[in-house]
Design an enzyme around this catalytic site. Structure first.
Site: not given
Lengths: 298, 298
Positions: B8, B11-12, B64, B66, B92, B168, B175, B268
Site C-alpha cells: 500500500l 501506487m498500491g 510491491v 520488482a 514493474n 510496460k 519514457e 542517466r
C-alpha cells in the site's frame, strides 16, 4: 485591422482560416491560383501580387519557406507598406536571419516580429502554439491576432528579435528526438521475435490514455497504426532536417550538449543513405500525420 | 468480487482507492501500519498478514517492488488461496520473471496476470494505463477490475504471459528517452548566452497548448518551472534505471536498435557519476512530478 497573408500553402491557409474565423479582414497572396481561389471560398480576399497586398494591409503575415524567399518578399513589399505596418514571419526561419531582418527593417521604421508556429495542420481547428519574438510593445498591440490564431493559452512573448524562432528551433529539435524515441519503442515491439503478435494499434491506444508517455504524437501514432502497422510500402527515409541541424549547431556554439537531439538528427540523416528501418518508417508516418510531410513509397 | 491489494505504497494505495471507488471490496496488506490505517480511512479493510488476505479474496493485486519480494509473497499466499483465485502482478517486474511465475503457478492451477501499470500518482484521479498479459479468458473475466482502475479507454490485452510487463518495459524505455529529450531542449534554452532571459514557465505553457510536442510530460514540465526554473538546489543525478536497462538488453538480444533509449540510459547512468547537468536536473524533477521519485538536494 487588415491582415495580409503571403503564402497560402497548407499552413498559410490554416492561418488565414483562423484569422477569418476571428473576424479579421484577410487579404491573401499565393502564386498558385487554386490557393487564391480557396481563400476566396473561405471568406478572404485574394490579391494578385504582394505589392498590391502591401499597400492595403496593416500586418503582413509571411508563411513562406525559410531562406531567400523571405528576403525577396520583404524587399518587394517594403516600399509599398503603410506607415506603422508590421511584418510577421510565421515560418521556420533561422533565428539569426530574423535578427538581421528585424534590425534592417527597423532602420526604415518597420516593425518585425518572428513567430514560431507549431501545431501542424491540426492547428487550423484547435489553434496553434505561437512563440513570439520582437519588440514587446508591438507584440502587445497585435495580441488579438495571436489570440485568434493560437490554441487557448497557446501563445506568449519569448523575448527580443529572433527569440520566437530560437524557441521554435529548439521545439523542433525536441520534436526530432521525441519522434525517434517513439519510433525506437514501436520498432522493438513490432520486430521482436518473443511476442510476435503485439498489436501496435491496441498498444498505442492504451498508451494514449492515462500513461506517462501520452502525448499528441502518441495520438498520431494511434492514427497511423489504426490504418497500417506493417508499413511495408512506406520508405524509412525521413525528410526535413534544417531546424534540427540548427539546434545541434547552436548546441555546439554554446557548448551545451543536446545528445538526444543530436542522435535523432544523425539517425534522420543516416536514413537518407540507408533507407532507414521500421523505427524511421514510424517517424516518417508521424511527420506525415502532423505536417502533411510527404512519405516516400517503396 | 473481493480484491486483496498487497503493498500500500503510493501506487498500491492509488490502486486500492480506485477499486473502492469502483465498488469493489478491498482488503489490503502493508507492513507499515500507517498505510493500513489509511486504507481503512478510505473504506478498505486492512489485514495483518498476506496469508490471512489470501484466504478471503478472489483476486490478489501485488503492488510491491520488482524482484525477490514478489516471489516471497507468492510463496506465502499460494497455499492459502481460494480455488480459482487469480494473482495479478501490477508492478514493474522483468517480463521473464512473469513468464516463469505464470508457468509455475499454472502447475498449481492458479492463474497469473502481469499488468504493466502506467500513469504515476496522477493515475489515482484520472485512471491508469494498463497493459495486461496472461491468459485471455482470465483477462476477460477480470475486465471489470481493469475498467475500474484504468483511464477511459486505457487498458488492453497485450498477449500471453509476460506480454504486459514486456510492453510496460518498452513504455518505460520510451519514457527515459522522452524525458531526456525535453531535458536537452530546456537546457539549451536556459543556459545559452544569446537569449539569457528565456522564461521556461512561459515557454512550457505555450508548448503545452497546441504545439506538436505537447504531452503530459510537458504539462509536468510546466508544473516544475512554475515553481522554480533555476533548479540550483536540485541534484542532476537521475535515479531508477532497471526497466530502461532491460529494454536496452532486450534490444541487443533481439538485434533491434533502440538508439534513443540506449542514449538516455547512458546519460542517466553517467549522471550518477558526474552529478549531471541542467538537463538531467529537469529529468529528475519530471520523475518526481509523475512518480514522486525522490530528488536529491545539493
Amino acid at each position: 485591422m487588415k491582415i495580409g497573408v503571403v503564402g497560402l500553402g497548407k499552413m498559410g491557409q490554416a492561418v488565414a482560416y483562423r484569422l477569418i474565423k476571428g473576424r479579421f479582414a484577410v487579404i491573401g497572396f499565393d502564386p498558385d491560383s487554386t490557393a487564391r481561389e480557396e481563400l476566396k471560398e473561405m471568406g478572404g480576399m485574394p490579391i494578385d501580387s504582394v505589392e498590391e497586398l502591401a499597400k492595403i494591409v496593416d500586418v503582413v503575415w509571411l508563411m513562406v519557406p525559410a531562406g531567400k524567399i523571405v528576403d525577396d518578399v520583404i524587399t518587394a513589399i517594403k516600399p509599398k507598406l503603410k506607415k506603422d505596418a508590421v511584418i510577421i514571419d510565421g515560418g521556420n526561419s533561422h533565428f539569426p536571419d530574423s535578427v538581421r531582418r528585424a534590425e534592417s527593417l527597423a532602420q526604415d521604421g518597420i516593425s518585425y516580429l518572428d513567430v514560431g508556429t507549431s501545431g501542424g495542420l491540426n492547428g487550423r481547428d484547435i489553434g496553434f502554439s505561437l512563440m513570439v519574438g520582437g519588440e514587446k510593445k508591438v507584440f502587445d498591440r497585435l495580441e488579438p491576432i495571436f489570440e485568434a490564431l493560437a490554441a487557448p493559452n497557446g501563445y506568449g512573448y519569448m523575448g527580443p528579435a529572433g527569440a520566437g524562432h530560437y524557441v521554435k528551433m529548439v521545439h523542433n529539435g525536441i520534436e526530432y528526438a521525441l519522434l525517434q524515441a517513439y519510433g525506437d519503442g514501436f520498432a522493438l515491439l513490432k520486430k521482436n521475435n518473443r511476442y510476435e503478435n503485439f498489436n501496435l494499434e491496441e498498444i498505442s491506444r492504451v498508451w494514449s490514455n492515462g500513461s506517462v508517455i501520452r502525448s499528441w504524437i502518441m495520438d498520431l501514432a494511434h492514427n497511423v497504426f489504426n490504418k497500417d502497422q506493417e508499413l511495408i510500402k512506406v520508405s524509412g527515409k525521413v525528410g526535413g532536417g534544417s531546424t534540427g541541424r540548427w539546434t545541434v549547431q547552436e548546441s555546439h556554439e554554446q557548448n551545451i550538449p543536446v545528445p538526444m537531439i543530436e542522435k535523432s538528427l544523425k539517425i534522420r540523416d543516416d536514413s537518407q543513405k540507408t533507407g532507414g528501418n521500421y523505427a524511421t518508417k514510424v517517424v516518417a508516418m508521424l511527420r506525415n500525420q502532423f505536417g502533411g510531410h510527404k512519405v516516400e513509397k517503396v
